[in-house]
Design an enzyme around this catalytic site. Sequence first.
Site, PDB file in Angstrom:
ATOM      1  N   ASP A   8      -4.389  -1.270 -12.881  1.00 47.58           N
ATOM      2  CA  ASP A   8      -4.042  -0.684 -11.977  1.00 47.58           C
ATOM      3  C   ASP A   8      -4.150  -1.138 -10.614  1.00 47.58           C
ATOM      4  O   ASP A   8      -3.854  -0.568  -9.397  1.00 47.58           O
ATOM      5  CB  ASP A   8      -5.005   0.782 -12.099  1.00 47.58           C
ATOM      6  CG  ASP A   8      -4.040   1.661 -13.196  1.00 47.58           C
ATOM      7  OD1 ASP A   8      -3.073   1.278 -13.757  1.00 47.58           O
ATOM      8  OD2 ASP A   8      -4.717   2.673 -13.444  1.00 47.58           O
ATOM      9  N   ARG A  24       2.558  10.706  -6.808  1.00 48.19           N
ATOM     10  CA  ARG A  24       1.682  11.088  -7.991  1.00 48.19           C
ATOM     11  C   ARG A  24       0.416  10.552  -8.086  1.00 48.19           C
ATOM     12  O   ARG A  24      -0.522  11.016  -8.632  1.00 48.19           O
ATOM     13  CB  ARG A  24       2.692  10.247  -9.272  1.00 48.19           C
ATOM     14  CG  ARG A  24       4.052  10.507  -9.392  1.00 48.19           C
ATOM     15  CD  ARG A  24       4.487  10.172 -10.421  1.00 48.19           C
ATOM     16  NE  ARG A  24       3.754  10.161 -11.633  1.00 48.19           N
ATOM     17  CZ  ARG A  24       4.003   9.601 -12.862  1.00 48.19           C
ATOM     18  NH1 ARG A  24       4.791   8.780 -12.898  1.00 48.19           N
ATOM     19  NH2 ARG A  24       2.967  10.072 -13.732  1.00 48.19           N
ATOM     20  N   ARG A  83       2.965  10.900 -18.591  1.00 45.84           N
ATOM     21  CA  ARG A  83       2.698  10.681 -19.887  1.00 45.84           C
ATOM     22  C   ARG A  83       1.249  11.421 -20.616  1.00 45.84           C
ATOM     23  O   ARG A  83       0.764  11.423 -21.402  1.00 45.84           O
ATOM     24  CB  ARG A  83       2.641   9.036 -20.326  1.00 45.84           C
ATOM     25  CG  ARG A  83       3.687   8.408 -19.639  1.00 45.84           C
ATOM     26  CD  ARG A  83       3.041   6.947 -19.710  1.00 45.84           C
ATOM     27  NE  ARG A  83       2.741   6.472 -21.159  1.00 45.84           N
ATOM     28  CZ  ARG A  83       3.575   6.462 -22.183  1.00 45.84           C
ATOM     29  NH1 ARG A  83       4.751   6.475 -22.203  1.00 45.84           N
ATOM     30  NH2 ARG A  83       2.645   6.163 -23.316  1.00 45.84           N
ATOM     31  N   ARG A 135       4.529   1.648 -24.225  1.00 44.95           N
ATOM     32  CA  ARG A 135       3.410   2.514 -24.134  1.00 44.95           C
ATOM     33  C   ARG A 135       3.450   3.581 -25.413  1.00 44.95           C
ATOM     34  O   ARG A 135       3.811   4.887 -25.070  1.00 44.95           O
ATOM     35  CB  ARG A 135       3.223   3.136 -22.981  1.00 44.95           C
ATOM     36  CG  ARG A 135       3.162   2.484 -21.789  1.00 44.95           C
ATOM     37  CD  ARG A 135       2.866   2.908 -20.369  1.00 44.95           C
ATOM     38  NE  ARG A 135       1.701   3.408 -19.968  1.00 44.95           N
ATOM     39  CZ  ARG A 135       1.264   4.064 -19.025  1.00 44.95           C
ATOM     40  NH1 ARG A 135       2.340   4.345 -17.801  1.00 44.95           N
ATOM     41  NH2 ARG A 135       0.102   4.608 -18.709  1.00 44.95           N
ATOM     42  N   CYS A 192       8.200   3.714 -20.529  1.00 51.26           N
ATOM     43  CA  CYS A 192       8.307   3.848 -19.355  1.00 51.26           C
ATOM     44  C   CYS A 192       8.459   2.632 -18.257  1.00 51.26           C
ATOM     45  O   CYS A 192       8.621   1.583 -19.154  1.00 51.26           O
ATOM     46  CB  CYS A 192       7.096   4.677 -18.313  1.00 51.26           C
ATOM     47  SG  CYS A 192       5.748   3.711 -18.706  1.00 51.26           S
ATOM     48  N   LYS A 199      -7.620  10.567  -9.812  1.00 56.82           N
ATOM     49  CA  LYS A 199      -6.428  11.272 -10.802  1.00 56.82           C
ATOM     50  C   LYS A 199      -6.683  11.051 -12.420  1.00 56.82           C
ATOM     51  O   LYS A 199      -6.559  11.958 -13.060  1.00 56.82           O
ATOM     52  CB  LYS A 199      -5.316  10.589 -10.058  1.00 56.82           C
ATOM     53  CG  LYS A 199      -4.145  10.847 -11.032  1.00 56.82           C
ATOM     54  CD  LYS A 199      -2.729  10.150 -10.873  1.00 56.82           C
ATOM     55  CE  LYS A 199      -2.535   8.865 -11.279  1.00 56.82           C
ATOM     56  NZ  LYS A 199      -2.239   8.862 -12.592  1.00 56.82           N
ATOM     57  N   ASN A 200      -6.947   9.825 -12.474  1.00 54.65           N
ATOM     58  CA  ASN A 200      -7.061   9.468 -14.008  1.00 54.65           C
ATOM     59  C   ASN A 200      -8.276  10.185 -14.632  1.00 54.65           C
ATOM     60  O   ASN A 200      -8.237  10.250 -15.905  1.00 54.65           O
ATOM     61  CB  ASN A 200      -7.085   7.928 -14.340  1.00 54.65           C
ATOM     62  CG  ASN A 200      -5.784   7.411 -14.093  1.00 54.65           C
ATOM     63  OD1 ASN A 200      -4.662   7.902 -13.932  1.00 54.65           O
ATOM     64  ND2 ASN A 200      -5.698   5.887 -14.288  1.00 54.65           N
TER      65      ASN A 200
HETATM   66  C1  UD1 Z   1      -4.583   4.790 -18.736  1.00 56.55           C
HETATM   67  C2  UD1 Z   1      -4.345   5.157 -17.254  1.00 56.55           C
HETATM   68  C3  UD1 Z   1      -3.373   4.046 -16.438  1.00 56.55           C
HETATM   69  C4  UD1 Z   1      -4.082   2.894 -16.758  1.00 56.55           C
HETATM   70  C5  UD1 Z   1      -4.185   2.378 -18.131  1.00 56.55           C
HETATM   71  C6  UD1 Z   1      -4.936   1.240 -18.519  1.00 56.55           C
HETATM   72  C7  UD1 Z   1      -4.583   7.440 -16.955  1.00 56.55           C
HETATM   73  C8  UD1 Z   1      -3.803   8.616 -16.960  1.00 56.55           C
HETATM   74  N1  UD1 Z   1      -3.783   6.189 -17.036  1.00 56.55           N
HETATM   75  O1  UD1 Z   1      -3.306   4.640 -19.181  1.00 56.55           O
HETATM   76  O2  UD1 Z   1      -3.344   4.339 -15.024  1.00 56.55           O
HETATM   77  O3  UD1 Z   1      -3.101   1.840 -16.212  1.00 56.55           O
HETATM   78  O4  UD1 Z   1      -5.046   3.488 -18.811  1.00 56.55           O
HETATM   79  O5  UD1 Z   1      -6.075   0.951 -17.798  1.00 56.55           O
HETATM   80  O6  UD1 Z   1      -5.832   7.489 -17.308  1.00 56.55           O
HETATM   81  N2  UD1 Z   1      -1.265   1.465 -26.699  1.00 56.55           N
HETATM   82  C9  UD1 Z   1      -0.632   1.321 -27.816  1.00 56.55           C
HETATM   83  N3  UD1 Z   1      -0.905   2.291 -28.514  1.00 56.55           N
HETATM   84  C10 UD1 Z   1      -1.413   3.660 -28.177  1.00 56.55           C
HETATM   85  C11 UD1 Z   1      -1.992   3.769 -26.946  1.00 56.55           C
HETATM   86  C12 UD1 Z   1      -1.842   2.539 -26.009  1.00 56.55           C
HETATM   87  O7  UD1 Z   1      -0.217   0.293 -28.053  1.00 56.55           O
HETATM   88  O8  UD1 Z   1      -1.455   4.521 -28.946  1.00 56.55           O
HETATM   89  C13 UD1 Z   1      -1.105   0.327 -25.773  1.00 56.55           C
HETATM   90  C14 UD1 Z   1      -0.173   0.787 -24.266  1.00 56.55           C
HETATM   91  O9  UD1 Z   1       1.278   0.284 -24.617  1.00 56.55           O
HETATM   92  C15 UD1 Z   1      -0.428  -0.291 -23.227  1.00 56.55           C
HETATM   93  C16 UD1 Z   1      -2.243  -0.503 -23.677  1.00 56.55           C
HETATM   94  O10 UD1 Z   1      -2.188  -0.076 -24.985  1.00 56.55           O
HETATM   95  O11 UD1 Z   1      -0.068  -1.424 -23.299  1.00 56.55           O
HETATM   96  C17 UD1 Z   1      -2.974   0.294 -22.682  1.00 56.55           C
HETATM   97  O12 UD1 Z   1      -2.651   1.745 -22.867  1.00 56.55           O
HETATM   98  P1  UD1 Z   1      -3.874   3.016 -22.586  1.00 56.55           P
HETATM   99  O13 UD1 Z   1      -5.304   2.236 -22.322  1.00 56.55           O
HETATM  100  O14 UD1 Z   1      -3.599   3.979 -23.539  1.00 56.55           O
HETATM  101  O15 UD1 Z   1      -3.428   3.356 -21.069  1.00 56.55           O
HETATM  102  P2  UD1 Z   1      -3.074   5.154 -20.826  1.00 56.55           P
HETATM  103  O16 UD1 Z   1      -4.118   5.832 -21.444  1.00 56.55           O
HETATM  104  O17 UD1 Z   1      -1.872   5.183 -21.208  1.00 56.55           O
END
Ligand code: UD1
Length: 420
Positions: free
Chosen positions: A305, A397, A93, A122, A117, A22-23
Site C-alpha cells: 500500500d 475511499r 471488497r 483477489r 479489481c 481505514k484498514n
Molecule cells: C488488505 C488491505 C489492502 C492491502 C492488502 C495487502 C484492507 C481492507 N485491505 O487487503 O489495503 O493492500 O491487505 O496488505 O485491510 N489472496 C488469495 N486468496 C484469498 C485471499 C487473498 O489468493 O483468499 C491473495 C490476494 O489475491 C492478494 C494477496 O493474497 O494477491 C493479498 O491479499 P490479502 O492479504 O487478503 O489482502 P486484503 O485483505 O484483500
Amino acid sequence: MDKIVVRGGVPLRGEIAVSGSKNAALPLLFASLLTEDECRLGQVPQLVDIRTALRLLHDLGVEYDWLSNSEVALNARAVRQLQAPYELVKTMRASFLVLGPLLARFGRARVSTPGGCAIGARPVNLHLEGLQQLGASIRLQQGYVEAEAKRLRGAHIALEFPSVGATENLMMAATLAEGTTTIENAACEPEVADLATMLNAMGARVSGAGSGTVTIEGVNALQGVAHTVIPDRVEAGTFLIAGAITAGDVFVRGARADHLGAFLHKLQEAGVQLEEHKDGIHVTCEKRPSSVDIVTQPYPGFPTDLQAQMMALLSLSDGRSMITETIFENRFLHAQELVRLGADIHVQGNSAVVSGVAFLSGAPVMATDLRASVSLILAGLAAQGVTEVSRVYHLDRGYEHIEEKLSRLGADIRRVKSEK
Ligand code: UD1
C-alpha cells in the site's frame, strides 16, 4: 467526477495529523456484529469506505450513530438480514468480512463474492477454506457464498499465504466457535493485532495476533466495548513521502515508527532524514533522494500500500531503482501516469525499473486505484507546473480531507468539483 489540481514546487512545511486507520476500522466495524451489546469506536476516519461499511451494517439491521465526527456507536441487537449484496461488495471488497461474524453469531450468511479489481484477481478461497475447516458448509450460488453451520468448531488452519482479510474473517468467526482454533501463517499486520485487541476487550480469548500464529479459544458470547482505532500507517507513510518529495520539513503527528519499520528503513536508505518522536515522525530531505530497491512483502516487509507513493519519490532519485511487487499481480497502473509527468519507468512483469529524472512536469493524469491516486498527487506536489488528477473518487475511499491537510502545509492544491 471531481479533479484535484496541484501546482507543484512548494516545499511543504509544518505539522500534519494522521487519521484513524481505514484498514483497521473496517474489520472493527464488522466485529460489532458479534455481540448484542453496543460497541463504540473512536478515531474512525470520515471516508467513503467507512460510509459504505456503515450502509451495509445498517442494511443488515445494525443501528449506528455518530457521537462526534470520529466516534461511532453501533448496536447489532436487531440484525434481521444475513445477506451482503453484490452492489456493496463489488464497490468495497472488505464487505466480505461480514461473512465470519454473521456465520459465527447467526449460523448462516449469504455474501456476494467480490470479483476481481483493478490491481488483481483477489480471490477469497483462503477465507472459504478456513471457514470450511471450522465446520461451515459453503455453497457458491449465483455469485453468492452461502455459508451455514449450527455452531462453528475450533480447528487448526494453516493459511497458504498470510492473507490479511482471511486472517481477520477467520479470527472473528473463531471467537464464538466451540473449542480452540489455531491459525498458522496468519497475517501479522498491525490492523490484525488491533482487531484482536478489540475482540479481547469484548470477552474473546485471542492470543498471538501480530505474529504468525494466532490462537483463539472460543467463548459462548461477546459483550460491548469502547475501542480506539490505531493511526493509519499508510496515510502516515504517504505524508512522510510528501515531506521528502517536496524537500520540505514536516512533522507527521500520529505516525508510529513501530508500524512502519521496513518503510522507514527504505526512506533512510534513500537519504531522507527522519526523527522519531513519541507522538510522531519528523521528516526533512535536503538533497535529491538516492535510488533504492524495493520488494513488497506481507508485514513486517515493505507494504504494497506504499509502493505507488515510493515509486513517485524514486522517480526523482539520483540513480536506478528496482521495485518488485509480490502481493498483487497488477499493481503498477500508476507507472504509466507517472511517465506522463516525465518519469522514466519500465515495467517488466512484476518489476518496475525506475530511472530517476531531475524533474517532473505537470500534466493531466488519471487515477486508477486508491494508492495510485495519491502517488500522482505526490508527484504533482514535486512537479513543475500544474498537474490535474482526474477520477479522484478512489482517493476519497482512503484519505480523509487530503487536500485540506496538504494545504495547511503550504501545498497549492485544490479540488475542482464536477459540474454534475
Ligand atoms: C488488505 C488491505 C489492502 C492491502 C492488502 C495487502 C484492507 C481492507 N485491505 O487487503 O489495503 O493492500 O491487505 O496488505 O485491510 N489472496 C488469495 N486468496 C484469498 C485471499 C487473498 O489468493 O483468499 C491473495 C490476494 O489475491 C492478494 C494477496 O493474497 O494477491 C493479498 O491479499 P490479502 O492479504 O487478503 O489482502 P486484503 O485483505 O484483500
